[in-house]
Scaffold this motif. Structure first.
Motif, PDB file in Angstrom:
ATOM      1  N   ILE A  49       0.829  -1.215   0.000  1.00  0.00           N
ATOM      2  CA  ILE A  49       0.000   0.000   0.000  1.00  0.00           C
ATOM      3  C   ILE A  49       0.865   1.269   0.000  1.00  0.00           C
ATOM      4  N   GLU A  50       1.954   1.264   0.780  1.00  0.00           N
ATOM      5  CA  GLU A  50       2.836   2.443   0.812  1.00  0.00           C
ATOM      6  C   GLU A  50       3.548   2.613  -0.540  1.00  0.00           C
ATOM      7  N   ALA A  51       3.947   1.482  -1.131  1.00  0.00           N
ATOM      8  CA  ALA A  51       4.593   1.549  -2.448  1.00  0.00           C
ATOM      9  C   ALA A  51       3.606   2.095  -3.473  1.00  0.00           C
ATOM     10  N   ARG A 108       7.480  15.395  -3.395  1.00  0.00           N
ATOM     11  CA  ARG A 108       7.927  15.199  -2.001  1.00  0.00           C
ATOM     12  C   ARG A 108       7.055  14.156  -1.314  1.00  0.00           C
ATOM     13  N   HIS A 109       5.752  14.255  -1.593  1.00  0.00           N
ATOM     14  CA  HIS A 109       4.820  13.316  -0.973  1.00  0.00           C
ATOM     15  C   HIS A 109       5.127  11.881  -1.426  1.00  0.00           C
ATOM     16  N   SER A 110       5.440  11.749  -2.690  1.00  0.00           N
ATOM     17  CA  SER A 110       5.800  10.431  -3.221  1.00  0.00           C
ATOM     18  C   SER A 110       7.046   9.892  -2.505  1.00  0.00           C
ATOM     19  N   GLU A 115       8.050  10.652   0.495  1.00  0.00           N
ATOM     20  CA  GLU A 115       7.671  10.312   1.876  1.00  0.00           C
ATOM     21  C   GLU A 115       7.068   8.902   1.934  1.00  0.00           C
ATOM     22  N   GLU A 116       6.230   8.605   0.950  1.00  0.00           N
ATOM     23  CA  GLU A 116       5.583   7.289   0.946  1.00  0.00           C
ATOM     24  C   GLU A 116       6.606   6.173   0.733  1.00  0.00           C
ATOM     25  N   ARG A 117       7.594   6.460  -0.080  1.00  0.00           N
ATOM     26  CA  ARG A 117       8.668   5.469  -0.264  1.00  0.00           C
ATOM     27  C   ARG A 117       9.395   5.249   1.064  1.00  0.00           C
ATOM     28  N   MET A 118       9.589   6.341   1.820  1.00  0.00           N
ATOM     29  CA  MET A 118      10.235   6.232   3.123  1.00  0.00           C
ATOM     30  C   MET A 118       9.353   5.396   4.077  1.00  0.00           C
ATOM     31  N   HIS A 119       8.046   5.600   4.026  1.00  0.00           N
ATOM     32  CA  HIS A 119       7.131   4.793   4.864  1.00  0.00           C
ATOM     33  C   HIS A 119       7.279   3.305   4.508  1.00  0.00           C
ATOM     34  N   MET A 120       7.402   3.049   3.212  1.00  0.00           N
ATOM     35  CA  MET A 120       7.543   1.665   2.758  1.00  0.00           C
ATOM     36  C   MET A 120       8.856   1.066   3.265  1.00  0.00           C
ATOM     37  N   HIS A 127      -7.278   8.738  -0.716  1.00  0.00           N
ATOM     38  CA  HIS A 127      -6.236   7.722  -0.612  1.00  0.00           C
ATOM     39  C   HIS A 127      -5.665   7.666   0.814  1.00  0.00           C
ATOM     40  N   GLU A 128      -5.458   8.827   1.418  1.00  0.00           N
ATOM     41  CA  GLU A 128      -4.919   8.849   2.792  1.00  0.00           C
ATOM     42  C   GLU A 128      -5.909   8.236   3.793  1.00  0.00           C
ATOM     43  N   ILE A 129      -7.212   8.461   3.570  1.00  0.00           N
ATOM     44  CA  ILE A 129      -8.218   7.860   4.460  1.00  0.00           C
ATOM     45  C   ILE A 129      -8.144   6.327   4.341  1.00  0.00           C
ATOM     46  N   PHE A 130      -7.980   5.862   3.116  1.00  0.00           N
ATOM     47  CA  PHE A 130      -7.840   4.421   2.879  1.00  0.00           C
ATOM     48  C   PHE A 130      -6.591   3.880   3.597  1.00  0.00           C
ATOM     49  N   VAL A 131      -5.476   4.624   3.524  1.00  0.00           N
ATOM     50  CA  VAL A 131      -4.240   4.184   4.190  1.00  0.00           C
ATOM     51  C   VAL A 131      -4.442   4.130   5.708  1.00  0.00           C
ATOM     52  N   SER A 132      -5.112   5.132   6.256  1.00  0.00           N
ATOM     53  CA  SER A 132      -5.360   5.145   7.708  1.00  0.00           C
ATOM     54  C   SER A 132      -6.166   3.912   8.123  1.00  0.00           C
ATOM     55  N   GLU A 173       1.322   9.645  12.065  1.00  0.00           N
ATOM     56  CA  GLU A 173       1.594  10.171  10.723  1.00  0.00           C
ATOM     57  C   GLU A 173       0.295  10.320   9.927  1.00  0.00           C
ATOM     58  N   GLN A 174      -0.577   9.330  10.035  1.00  0.00           N
ATOM     59  CA  GLN A 174      -1.842   9.388   9.279  1.00  0.00           C
ATOM     60  C   GLN A 174      -2.743  10.515   9.765  1.00  0.00           C
ATOM     61  N   ILE A 175      -2.722  10.786  11.060  1.00  0.00           N
ATOM     62  CA  ILE A 175      -3.525  11.908  11.582  1.00  0.00           C
ATOM     63  C   ILE A 175      -3.064  13.197  10.898  1.00  0.00           C
ATOM     64  N   GLU A 176      -1.736  13.383  10.847  1.00  0.00           N
ATOM     65  CA  GLU A 176      -1.169  14.583  10.213  1.00  0.00           C
ATOM     66  C   GLU A 176      -1.481  14.651   8.728  1.00  0.00           C
ATOM     67  N   GLU A 177      -1.303  13.530   8.049  1.00  0.00           N
ATOM     68  CA  GLU A 177      -1.480  13.540   6.594  1.00  0.00           C
ATOM     69  C   GLU A 177      -2.934  13.791   6.205  1.00  0.00           C
ATOM     70  N   GLU A 178      -3.851  13.183   6.959  1.00  0.00           N
ATOM     71  CA  GLU A 178      -5.275  13.411   6.665  1.00  0.00           C
ATOM     72  C   GLU A 178      -5.637  14.864   6.933  1.00  0.00           C
TER      73      GLU A 178
HETATM   74 FE1  FEO Z   1       2.168   6.476   4.045  1.00  0.00          FE
HETATM   75 FE2  FEO Z   1       0.400   8.820   3.277  1.00  0.00          FE
HETATM   76  O1  FEO Z   1       0.516   7.130   3.904  1.00  0.00           O
END
Ligand code: FEO
Length: 167
Positions: free
Chosen positions: A16-18, A46-48, A50-55, A94-99, A127-132
């Motif tokens: 999902i993060e990828a 930048r957001h992309s 960040e998601e790679r970093m989450h992965m 998409h962020e709601i789905f990730v949360s 992190e998801q609270i912030e991103e949403e």
């Molecule tokens: Fe890694 Fe924006 O969810």
């Protein structure tokens, strides 16, 4: 050592993060060919990243805990958007789905009594609270702006100061 159930759940989150990284990379590439929105373009790039970093964080955790992180195949993301507002709207969805997905793994970690994984996941919960919240704020601003080109100019200027997530 993580259980097979936890490993599978975390690997699904790796996917999902990828996928999130790809989705935002596609938004960035689309934004880059739209006139006058250079900072919105950088925001998506930048957001992309960040998601790679989450992965990567998940991959290291799975492997460090005696599991095996699987690098997934990814489906083609949406390549074009009817408007900037549509792109940001799909970012929020998409962020709601990730949360929701993170919350599911938190539930699994509790039912498995895997407190190390539970603890690790708290970073993602925060992190998801912030991103949403960020995605909602940006969508609210775009809603106000509507078709006003001056408003969009200022939005693009403002978004320079926005930071996405944190390592
Ligand atoms: Fe890694 Fe924006 O969810």
């Amino acid at each position: 050592m993580i259980s097979k159930t936890i490993q599978d759940a975390l690997n699904e989150q790796v996917r999902i993060e990828a996928e999130s990284s790809q989705v935002y990379l596609a938004m960035a590439s689309w934004a880059e060919i739209q006139p006058g929105i250079n900072n919105i373009t950088s925001f998506f790039y930048r957001h992309s990243d960040e998601e790679r970093m989450h992965m990567l964080k998940l991959i290291h955790f799975i492997n460090d805990r005696g599991g095996f992180a699987v690098i997934p195949a990814l489906k083609q993301p949406a390549l074009t958007f009817p408007s900037i507002k549509h792109a940001f709207d799909s970012l929020l969805k998409h962020e709601i789905f990730v949360s929701e997905s993170i919350n599911k793994i938190v539930d699994i970690s509790l039912s498995e009594k895997d407190y190390a994984t539970h603890n690790f996941l708290q970073w993602y919960v925060a992190e998801q609270i912030e991103e949403e919240a960020l995605a909602r704020t940006l969508n609210d601003k775009l809603e106000l702006i509507g078709d006003d080109k001056g408003g969009l100019y200022l939005f693009d200027k403002d978004i320079l100061t926005v930071t996405v997530g944190g390592a």
